[in-house]
Write an enzyme that holds these catalytic residues in place. Structure first.
Site, PDB file in Angstrom:
ATOM      1  N   HIS A 217      13.711 -21.901  11.585  1.00 26.72           N
ATOM      2  CA  HIS A 217      13.377 -21.732  10.252  1.00 26.72           C
ATOM      3  C   HIS A 217      13.902 -22.813   9.100  1.00 26.72           C
ATOM      4  CE1 HIS A 217      17.739 -20.400   9.147  1.00 26.72           C
ATOM      5  NE2 HIS A 217      17.816 -21.202   7.878  1.00 26.72           N
ATOM      6  N   ASP A 219      15.357 -24.364   4.912  1.00 26.48           N
ATOM      7  CA  ASP A 219      15.476 -23.757   3.689  1.00 26.48           C
ATOM      8  C   ASP A 219      14.360 -23.949   3.093  1.00 26.48           C
ATOM      9  OD1 ASP A 219      17.676 -23.159   5.480  1.00 26.48           O
ATOM     10  OD2 ASP A 219      18.820 -24.444   4.984  1.00 26.48           O
ATOM     11  N   HIS A 274      16.518 -25.252  11.604  1.00 23.72           N
ATOM     12  CA  HIS A 274      17.781 -24.934  12.173  1.00 23.72           C
ATOM     13  C   HIS A 274      17.668 -23.455  12.576  1.00 23.72           C
ATOM     14  CE1 HIS A 274      18.085 -24.593   8.294  1.00 23.72           C
ATOM     15  NE2 HIS A 274      19.138 -23.787   8.169  1.00 23.72           N
ATOM     16  N   ARG A 284      31.773 -16.348  14.718  1.00 27.26           N
ATOM     17  CA  ARG A 284      30.917 -17.527  14.597  1.00 27.26           C
ATOM     18  C   ARG A 284      30.486 -16.837  12.572  1.00 27.26           C
ATOM     19  NH1 ARG A 284      28.828 -22.814  13.821  1.00 27.26           N
ATOM     20  NH2 ARG A 284      27.355 -22.793  11.319  1.00 27.26           N
TER      21      ARG A 284
END
Length: 346
Positions: A217, A219, A274, A284
């Site tokens: 996607h 941002d 990304h 993570r």
């Protein structure tokens, strides 16, 4: 401050308890076969904010990648580590305790579902507004500590965001130099803060696949400032059609150009596509500040950057753009600026 081995081991074990890691639980998620390279890209632009060439390097990185790494950013490591520690404590709580902070509306605790249109990922998260108080009593055993750490961190990161945005404007020779930063500093700024936790998934290490933690996607906001622990997973998409893995660095920040900044620069800066891939054995945790404009702000190319050029985009308000993303059938991977393009952006 860094986690010692004993604390890290505890957090890892707690994270593994989030879900039952069986084939049945992962069947609904998207896999990518062998797409996580063993080596990381050495091409990621690095900008030292303390150096005089920072503005030049930022403009170059935004034009070529829409993404760069920032060092000497001024955010105290103690503030980063303490907030990360509290976030890990929250995500290590039993699911029924975490769900007291949800369901997301869109703010609060969420798990697996990303948006309302069918996107899912191997992720759980907290999404918070930056300009309003939250009911912190549902965020663990010491909510007041969490609130203070969060506010201190967001204040420092917002300051860095504005510094970077003013360096961008200076590098583009835009006057006034707060043309971008004033939108983030506005009391009505629609900025948000997100903490993503990607639990380990040992099953992945056996079958040679990578599980999508957060799908590809861009941002939608102006700028995003991301910081994560030392676990890999972040990838960015290059204009040549390749995905590259970003080397993790817990002491630095990674900056994403958002869709709104792409429009304001008339496509000179490009928002970066990304995604995050889940890790087989390590958690993570990433913390992202999304700098957004006020809902009523009109988003359009800045006149000073046009110089006789044709606008690539129709003017729209941030409220209209948010509605087009979250209030429609838009999916995460869609080109969400497509509805507002006058002519194809090259």
């Amino acid at each position: 401050m860094d986690f010692d081995k004993e604390e890290f081991s505890f957090l890892e074990q707690a994270a593994r308890k989030m879900v039952l890691l069986s084939k049945a639980t992962t069947e609904q998620y998207s896999y990518i076969k062998n797409c996580m390279p063993n080596t990381f890209s050495s091409n990621i632009p690095i900008v030292d904010l303390s150096k005089p060439d920072a503005k030049t390097l930022i403009v170059k990185a935004c034009e070529e990648f829409g993404f760069f790494k920032v060092i000497n950013h001024g955010v105290p490591m103690e503030a980063i580590s303490q907030l990360e520690s509290e976030a890990f404590k929250f995500f290590s709580m039993p699911l029924n305790e975490k769900e007291k902070a949800g369901p997301p509306d869109p703010f609060g605790y969420g798990s697996k579902r990303i948006g309302h249109n069918g996107d899912v990922g191997w992720v759980e998260y907290l999404l918070l507004k930056t300009n309003q108080e939250h009911n912190f009593s549902v965020y663990g055993e010491n909510p007041e500590k969490f609130r203070c750490l969060l506010n201190s961190y967001m204040s420092a990161v917002r300051k860095m965001a504005c510094e970077i945005l003013e360096l961008m404007a200076d590098g583009l020779k835009i006057q006034p130099k707060n043309a971008f930063s004033k939108l983030v500093m506005d009391k009505q700024s629609d900025s948000v803060f997100r903490v993503n936790h990607y639990p380990p998934c040992p099953e992945l290490a056996v079958n040679g696949h990578n599980l999508i933690g957060f799908g590809e996607h861009t941002d939608p906001q102006i700028i995003s400032l991301l910081r994560s622990n030392n676990t890999s997973g972040l990838q960015i998409y290059l204009r040549d059609g390749n995905w590259i893995s970003v080397p993790p660095d817990h002491s630095s920040f990674f900056i994403n150009v958002g869709d709104s900044l792409q429009v304001m620069t008339n496509g000179r800066f490009r928002s970066v596509r990304h995604r995050v891939l889940a890790n087989g054995f390590k958690s993570r945790l990433s913390m992202i500040y999304f700098g957004g404009p006020p809902l009523s702000e009109k988003i359009a190319p800045l006149p000073s950057l046009m110089k006789g050029k044709e606008s690539l985009y129709k003017e729209f308000t941030w409220f209209e753009y948010k509605n087009s993303i979250y209030g429609s059938s838009s999916r995460l991977a869609d080109n969400r600026l497509g509805h507002f393009e006058r002519i194809a952006a090259s």
